[in-house]
Design a protein around this motif. Sequence first.
Motif, PDB file in Angstrom:
ATOM      1  N   ALA A  29       0.833  -1.207   0.000  1.00 12.40           N
ATOM      2  CA  ALA A  29       0.000   0.000   0.000  1.00 12.40           C
ATOM      3  C   ALA A  29       0.869   1.260   0.000  1.00 12.40           C
ATOM      4  O   ALA A  29       0.540   2.246  -0.664  1.00 12.40           O
ATOM      5  CB  ALA A  29      -0.945  -0.003   1.201  1.00 12.40           C
ATOM      6  N   VAL A  30       1.977   1.236   0.715  1.00 13.09           N
ATOM      7  CA  VAL A  30       2.902   2.380   0.725  1.00 13.09           C
ATOM      8  C   VAL A  30       3.548   2.514  -0.654  1.00 13.09           C
ATOM      9  O   VAL A  30       3.697   3.626  -1.164  1.00 13.09           O
ATOM     10  CB  VAL A  30       3.962   2.247   1.836  1.00 13.09           C
ATOM     11  N   ALA A  31       3.897   1.398  -1.260  1.00 13.13           N
ATOM     12  CA  ALA A  31       4.479   1.432  -2.611  1.00 13.13           C
ATOM     13  C   ALA A  31       3.509   2.085  -3.586  1.00 13.13           C
ATOM     14  O   ALA A  31       3.905   2.941  -4.395  1.00 13.13           O
ATOM     15  CB  ALA A  31       4.829   0.020  -3.067  1.00 13.13           C
ATOM     16  N   ARG A  32       2.245   1.729  -3.499  1.00 16.95           N
ATOM     17  CA  ARG A  32       1.254   2.319  -4.397  1.00 16.95           C
ATOM     18  C   ARG A  32       1.037   3.802  -4.087  1.00 16.95           C
ATOM     19  O   ARG A  32       0.791   4.605  -4.992  1.00 16.95           O
ATOM     20  CB  ARG A  32      -0.043   1.536  -4.334  1.00 16.95           C
ATOM     21  N   GLU A  33       1.125   4.180  -2.817  1.00 22.57           N
ATOM     22  CA  GLU A  33       1.014   5.593  -2.456  1.00 22.57           C
ATOM     23  C   GLU A  33       2.171   6.386  -3.067  1.00 22.57           C
ATOM     24  O   GLU A  33       1.976   7.492  -3.586  1.00 22.57           O
ATOM     25  CB  GLU A  33       0.985   5.765  -0.938  1.00 22.57           C
ATOM     26  N   ILE A  34       3.369   5.818  -3.016  1.00 23.20           N
ATOM     27  CA  ILE A  34       4.526   6.459  -3.648  1.00 23.20           C
ATOM     28  C   ILE A  34       4.250   6.655  -5.139  1.00 23.20           C
ATOM     29  O   ILE A  34       4.451   7.746  -5.685  1.00 23.20           O
ATOM     30  CB  ILE A  34       5.809   5.629  -3.444  1.00 23.20           C
ATOM     31  N   CYS A  35       3.777   5.615  -5.784  1.00 27.36           N
ATOM     32  CA  CYS A  35       3.499   5.695  -7.225  1.00 27.36           C
ATOM     33  C   CYS A  35       2.434   6.741  -7.525  1.00 27.36           C
ATOM     34  O   CYS A  35       2.557   7.498  -8.499  1.00 27.36           O
ATOM     35  CB  CYS A  35       3.091   4.328  -7.750  1.00 27.36           C
ATOM     36  N   SER A  36       1.424   6.812  -6.704  1.00 29.47           N
ATOM     37  CA  SER A  36       0.372   7.804  -6.896  1.00 29.47           C
ATOM     38  C   SER A  36       0.911   9.224  -6.726  1.00 29.47           C
ATOM     39  O   SER A  36       0.635  10.106  -7.555  1.00 29.47           O
ATOM     40  CB  SER A  36      -0.765   7.548  -5.904  1.00 29.47           C
ATOM     41  N   GLU A  37       1.673   9.447  -5.665  1.00 27.88           N
ATOM     42  CA  GLU A  37       2.264  10.770  -5.433  1.00 27.88           C
ATOM     43  C   GLU A  37       3.165  11.174  -6.596  1.00 27.88           C
ATOM     44  O   GLU A  37       3.128  12.319  -7.051  1.00 27.88           O
ATOM     45  CB  GLU A  37       3.064  10.783  -4.132  1.00 27.88           C
ATOM     46  N   LEU A  38       3.978  10.233  -7.069  1.00 30.19           N
ATOM     47  CA  LEU A  38       4.873  10.530  -8.191  1.00 30.19           C
ATOM     48  C   LEU A  38       4.089  10.834  -9.463  1.00 30.19           C
ATOM     49  O   LEU A  38       4.476  11.718 -10.240  1.00 30.19           O
ATOM     50  CB  LEU A  38       5.839   9.370  -8.427  1.00 30.19           C
ATOM     51  N   SER A  39       3.001  10.127  -9.675  1.00 31.44           N
ATOM     52  CA  SER A  39       2.195  10.348 -10.877  1.00 31.44           C
ATOM     53  C   SER A  39       1.606  11.751 -10.892  1.00 31.44           C
ATOM     54  O   SER A  39       1.686  12.457 -11.903  1.00 31.44           O
ATOM     55  CB  SER A  39       1.074   9.303 -10.955  1.00 31.44           C
ATOM     56  N   VAL A  40       1.028  12.172  -9.771  1.00 32.23           N
ATOM     57  CA  VAL A  40       0.447  13.513  -9.691  1.00 32.23           C
ATOM     58  C   VAL A  40       1.542  14.570  -9.825  1.00 32.23           C
ATOM     59  O   VAL A  40       1.398  15.537 -10.587  1.00 32.23           O
ATOM     60  CB  VAL A  40      -0.345  13.692  -8.377  1.00 32.23           C
ATOM     61  N   HIS A  41       2.627  14.381  -9.097  1.00 39.25           N
ATOM     62  CA  HIS A  41       3.732  15.340  -9.138  1.00 39.25           C
ATOM     63  C   HIS A  41       4.266  15.494 -10.569  1.00 39.25           C
ATOM     64  O   HIS A  41       4.505  16.614 -11.033  1.00 39.25           O
ATOM     65  CB  HIS A  41       4.845  14.881  -8.186  1.00 39.25           C
ATOM     66  N   SER A  42       4.419  14.395 -11.256  1.00 37.36           N
ATOM     67  CA  SER A  42       4.930  14.445 -12.626  1.00 37.36           C
ATOM     68  C   SER A  42       3.970  15.163 -13.554  1.00 37.36           C
ATOM     69  O   SER A  42       4.396  15.944 -14.412  1.00 37.36           O
ATOM     70  CB  SER A  42       5.199  13.030 -13.140  1.00 37.36           C
ATOM     71  N   GLU A  43       2.674  14.915 -13.403  1.00 38.10           N
ATOM     72  CA  GLU A  43       1.695  15.619 -14.224  1.00 38.10           C
ATOM     73  C   GLU A  43       1.801  17.126 -14.015  1.00 38.10           C
ATOM     74  O   GLU A  43       1.743  17.897 -14.970  1.00 38.10           O
ATOM     75  CB  GLU A  43       0.278  15.160 -13.882  1.00 38.10           C
ATOM     76  N   VAL A  44       1.946  17.526 -12.765  1.00 37.23           N
ATOM     77  CA  VAL A  44       2.051  18.950 -12.443  1.00 37.23           C
ATOM     78  C   VAL A  44       3.300  19.541 -13.088  1.00 37.23           C
ATOM     79  O   VAL A  44       3.247  20.604 -13.722  1.00 37.23           O
ATOM     80  CB  VAL A  44       2.048  19.167 -10.919  1.00 37.23           C
ATOM     81  N   GLU A  45       4.424  18.863 -12.939  1.00 35.63           N
ATOM     82  CA  GLU A  45       5.662  19.378 -13.536  1.00 35.63           C
ATOM     83  C   GLU A  45       5.547  19.484 -15.052  1.00 35.63           C
ATOM     84  O   GLU A  45       5.994  20.466 -15.645  1.00 35.63           O
ATOM     85  CB  GLU A  45       6.844  18.488 -13.163  1.00 35.63           C
ATOM     86  N   GLU A  46       4.957  18.475 -15.675  1.00 38.76           N
ATOM     87  CA  GLU A  46       4.867  18.481 -17.125  1.00 38.76           C
ATOM     88  C   GLU A  46       3.876  19.521 -17.633  1.00 38.76           C
ATOM     89  O   GLU A  46       4.059  20.081 -18.714  1.00 38.76           O
ATOM     90  CB  GLU A  46       4.519  17.083 -17.628  1.00 38.76           C
ATOM     91  N   GLN A  47       2.870  19.828 -16.837  1.00 37.16           N
ATOM     92  CA  GLN A  47       1.881  20.823 -17.237  1.00 37.16           C
ATOM     93  C   GLN A  47       2.367  22.243 -16.988  1.00 37.16           C
ATOM     94  O   GLN A  47       2.035  23.148 -17.740  1.00 37.16           O
ATOM     95  CB  GLN A  47       0.581  20.573 -16.469  1.00 37.16           C
ATOM     96  N   VAL A  74      10.728   6.526 -14.991  1.00 38.05           N
ATOM     97  CA  VAL A  74      10.000   6.206 -13.759  1.00 38.05           C
ATOM     98  C   VAL A  74       8.599   5.692 -14.103  1.00 38.05           C
ATOM     99  O   VAL A  74       8.102   4.762 -13.464  1.00 38.05           O
ATOM    100  CB  VAL A  74       9.958   7.425 -12.809  1.00 38.05           C
ATOM    101  N   ALA A  75       7.974   6.269 -15.119  1.00 36.72           N
ATOM    102  CA  ALA A  75       6.638   5.822 -15.531  1.00 36.72           C
ATOM    103  C   ALA A  75       6.641   4.352 -15.920  1.00 36.72           C
ATOM    104  O   ALA A  75       5.694   3.621 -15.625  1.00 36.72           O
ATOM    105  CB  ALA A  75       6.134   6.682 -16.685  1.00 36.72           C
TER     106      ALA A  75
END
Length: 145
Positions: A29-47, A74-75
């Motif tokens: 569950a922590v691993a998936r939380e990391i992946c979720s946080e990274l996904s949102v963060h990356s979207e923000v940076e790319e936008q 990372v994706a």
Amino acid sequence: MPDGFERLEQDHREVARLFEQYHQSADDAVAREICSELSVHSEVEEQVLYPALRESVPDGAAMADRAGDEHALVAAHIARVYEAPPPDLGGIMQDIERDVKAHVEYEERELFPAMRSAGVDPEDLYRWVEAARGEAPSRSSGQVG
């Protein structure tokens, strides 16, 4: 005064904290939380971040391309976590952590200082980051980039 660079650095620290938590628990569950946080963060940076980098910094396009390539790497790891997880996520999480650490170092040592020097307004960046963050979770597909 809110500072967009500091806000992105806070995200970096939060992900580092989650990696520490994962090291202690090896909880999927922590691993998936990391992946979720990274996904949102990356979207923000790319936008927000990378378009501003391209516009404001000489050679910003090349810098943004490199950062985007790092996101893609990372994706690919994150896709494995969601699509074909092995019985033990430890190896994939090590790969993600290694690549994220390198990316964070690049951003914090090179991109952010270059953008500050080029006159990117930290308060404007903060507003843009927060606006993008508000949109990202609803659009996030579990993928970075």
